[in-house]
Design a protein around this motif. Structure first.
Motif, PDB file in Angstrom:
ATOM      1  N   HIS A 209       0.968  -1.190   0.032  1.00 63.89           N
ATOM      2  CA  HIS A 209       0.147   0.092  -0.204  1.00 63.89           C
ATOM      3  C   HIS A 209       0.772   1.338  -0.053  1.00 63.89           C
ATOM      4  O   HIS A 209       1.969   1.221   0.362  1.00 63.89           O
ATOM      5  CB  HIS A 209      -1.024   0.033   1.326  1.00 63.89           C
ATOM      6  N   ASP A 210       0.149   2.401  -0.289  1.00 65.18           N
ATOM      7  CA  ASP A 210       0.796   3.644  -0.147  1.00 65.18           C
ATOM      8  C   ASP A 210       1.396   3.946   1.148  1.00 65.18           C
ATOM      9  O   ASP A 210       0.858   3.656   2.047  1.00 65.18           O
ATOM     10  CB  ASP A 210       0.082   4.865  -0.848  1.00 65.18           C
ATOM     11  N   ARG A 211       2.449   4.595   1.204  1.00 65.96           N
ATOM     12  CA  ARG A 211       3.159   5.243   2.510  1.00 65.96           C
ATOM     13  C   ARG A 211       3.459   4.019   3.620  1.00 65.96           C
ATOM     14  O   ARG A 211       3.156   3.950   4.682  1.00 65.96           O
ATOM     15  CB  ARG A 211       2.286   6.162   2.985  1.00 65.96           C
ATOM     16  N   PRO A 250      10.257   4.807  10.967  1.00 66.80           N
ATOM     17  CA  PRO A 250       8.925   5.332  10.751  1.00 66.80           C
ATOM     18  C   PRO A 250       8.716   6.260   9.609  1.00 66.80           C
ATOM     19  O   PRO A 250       9.681   6.821   9.302  1.00 66.80           O
ATOM     20  CB  PRO A 250       8.473   6.201  12.219  1.00 66.80           C
ATOM     21  N   LEU A 251       7.665   6.260   8.699  1.00 66.80           N
ATOM     22  CA  LEU A 251       7.398   6.880   7.580  1.00 66.80           C
ATOM     23  C   LEU A 251       6.307   8.109   8.045  1.00 66.80           C
ATOM     24  O   LEU A 251       5.312   7.721   8.312  1.00 66.80           O
ATOM     25  CB  LEU A 251       7.157   6.010   6.425  1.00 66.80           C
ATOM     26  N   ASP A 252       6.716   9.416   8.042  1.00 62.73           N
ATOM     27  CA  ASP A 252       5.832  10.364   8.257  1.00 62.73           C
ATOM     28  C   ASP A 252       5.606  11.217   6.916  1.00 62.73           C
ATOM     29  O   ASP A 252       6.443  12.007   6.602  1.00 62.73           O
ATOM     30  CB  ASP A 252       6.555  11.433   9.333  1.00 62.73           C
ATOM     31  N   PHE A 255       8.649  11.352   4.360  1.00 62.23           N
ATOM     32  CA  PHE A 255      10.005  11.521   5.191  1.00 62.23           C
ATOM     33  C   PHE A 255      10.332  10.082   5.901  1.00 62.23           C
ATOM     34  O   PHE A 255       9.270   9.829   6.667  1.00 62.23           O
ATOM     35  CB  PHE A 255      10.175  12.859   6.005  1.00 62.23           C
ATOM     36  N   LEU A 256      11.296   9.626   5.857  1.00 68.68           N
ATOM     37  CA  LEU A 256      11.596   8.551   6.755  1.00 68.68           C
ATOM     38  C   LEU A 256      12.659   8.987   7.807  1.00 68.68           C
ATOM     39  O   LEU A 256      13.541   9.545   7.753  1.00 68.68           O
ATOM     40  CB  LEU A 256      12.550   7.502   5.966  1.00 68.68           C
ATOM     41  N   SER A 257      12.483   8.470   9.200  1.00 71.33           N
ATOM     42  CA  SER A 257      13.262   8.894  10.261  1.00 71.33           C
ATOM     43  C   SER A 257      13.980   7.693  10.639  1.00 71.33           C
ATOM     44  O   SER A 257      13.330   6.521  10.864  1.00 71.33           O
ATOM     45  CB  SER A 257      12.495   9.554  11.161  1.00 71.33           C
ATOM     46  N   GLY A 271      16.072  10.548  -1.230  1.00 73.41           N
ATOM     47  CA  GLY A 271      16.729  10.308   0.062  1.00 73.41           C
ATOM     48  C   GLY A 271      17.593  11.405   0.667  1.00 73.41           C
ATOM     49  O   GLY A 271      18.494  11.041   1.558  1.00 73.41           O
ATOM     50  N   ARG A 272      17.253  12.412   0.191  1.00 75.85           N
ATOM     51  CA  ARG A 272      17.917  13.545   0.838  1.00 75.85           C
ATOM     52  C   ARG A 272      17.717  13.995   2.252  1.00 75.85           C
ATOM     53  O   ARG A 272      16.520  14.014   2.714  1.00 75.85           O
ATOM     54  CB  ARG A 272      17.597  14.970  -0.055  1.00 75.85           C
ATOM     55  N   GLY A 273      18.806  14.356   2.991  1.00 76.22           N
ATOM     56  CA  GLY A 273      18.933  14.434   4.231  1.00 76.22           C
ATOM     57  C   GLY A 273      19.519  15.791   4.617  1.00 76.22           C
ATOM     58  O   GLY A 273      20.177  16.275   3.841  1.00 76.22           O
ATOM     59  N   GLU A 274      19.484  16.284   5.902  1.00 79.03           N
ATOM     60  CA  GLU A 274      19.956  17.547   6.289  1.00 79.03           C
ATOM     61  C   GLU A 274      21.688  17.128   6.175  1.00 79.03           C
ATOM     62  O   GLU A 274      22.398  18.369   5.758  1.00 79.03           O
ATOM     63  CB  GLU A 274      19.818  17.873   7.767  1.00 79.03           C
TER      64      GLU A 274
END
Length: 302
Positions: A209-211, A250-252, A255-257, A271-274
């Motif tokens: 499913h999505d997300r 978790p997927l928000d 965004f993946l954390s 997959g860009r991060g800070e």
């Protein structure tokens, strides 16, 4: 050779090769002929099966060109109903949704059919890979595979990488869909990555499913698959910040954390991060199948 027996002629040529070049050359030639016969035999068998099972009223050429092997044979003998640029356009249409997460878009800049090495396709990327080398390489491999599958007669591809505006002229990305075995070794200090190996993933290995996310194992490599509305994405199952796996991340939204260090990564944008990027993998969804590539570099640094 009109009216001649092709089989007898092939036998004569093989006998002559054996006499002039020796028994080992004859053995190699025999194997080559067997391989060619098997290739064309499989093409004929598929043609019969495809036409025999085609729905009533369907276009026979459309049925045949939908099969990759039969389509390649039609291209080889200049019998394919679509010209090269039409098939290149279809290939790029397949990858555009995926390229949007990396480079924005791709357009055709030209086709040189008279090049010495064979037809050379020139493409131009629009957008930015945000300075991520793995994202840039992923774009190259994805374009390469898509074009090679639908336009195998293309001998060489040049892609103008249009990234963030810079005073210096951007170099061309050199892509060879079928690099020759005798290609010269790349110059140091940055050696060109080995071509990736493409694998087909079945439905049970994919997020339903999505997300949602799912981890798939291919040849001992853990891949993180993330399904967002409209697209599926593949990354190495490893946080670039702390090295932890991401299977419980978790997927928000998009965004993946990382569950270990809380670093956040933009799934839809390579997959860009800070402070770091996830490692994206080339992925193609076509005709209901999902194919993902495993670059040689995936196993490095595990």
């Amino acid at each position: 050779m009109a009216g001649a027996d092709p089989g007898a002629r092939i036998g004569e040529l093989l006998d002559r090769l054996g006499r002039e070049a020796g028994p080992r050359a004859r053995e190699t030639a025999d194997e080559l002929v067997r391989s060619v016969v098997e290739f064309y035999g499989e093409g004929l068998a598929r043609t019969v099966r495809l036409l025999g099972s085609a729905p009533a009223g369907s276009d026979p050429l459309s049925v045949l060109t939908a099969d990759e092997l039969v389509g390649d044979l039609l291209i080889l003998h200049d019998l394919h109903p679509e010209d090269t640029m039409t098939r290149v356009g279809r290939a790029l249409d397949k990858v555009r949704p995926y390229l949007g997460s990396h480079a924005g878009d791709v357009e055709v800049a030209g086709l040189d059919k008279e090049a010495a090495e064979g037809p050379v396709l020139r493409l131009r990327l629009r957008g930015s890979c945000d300075g991520c080398p793995s994202s840039t390489q992923t774009v190259r491999w994805t374009i390469e595979e898509a074009v090679a599958r639908l336009a195998p007669e293309i001998a060489h591809i040049e892609v103008e990488g249009v990234a963030e505006p810079a005073p210096a002229e951007q170099p061309l990305l050199q892509i060879q869909p079928r690099p020759p075995d005798a290609a010269p070794a790349p110059s140091p200090p940055s050696a060109a990555p080995e071509p990736p190996h493409w694998h087909t993933l079945s439905a049970p290995a994919l997020p339903a499913h999505d997300r949602t996310t799912r981890v798939a194992d291919i040849d001992g490599n853990a891949l993180l698959l993330v399904r967002l509305p409209g697209n599926l994405y593949a990354y190495r199952d490893r946080c670039p910040g702390c090295g932890a796996d991401l299977r419980t991340a978790p997927l928000d939204g998009e965004f993946l954390s990382c569950a270990a260090c809380a670093a956040r990564f933009d799934v839809r944008h390579a997959g860009r991060g800070e402070h770091a990027h996830l490692e994206p993998l080339p992925l193609l969804e076509e005709d209901g199948a999902v194919r993902v590539a495993l670059p040689e570099l995936l196993g490095a640094g595990s």
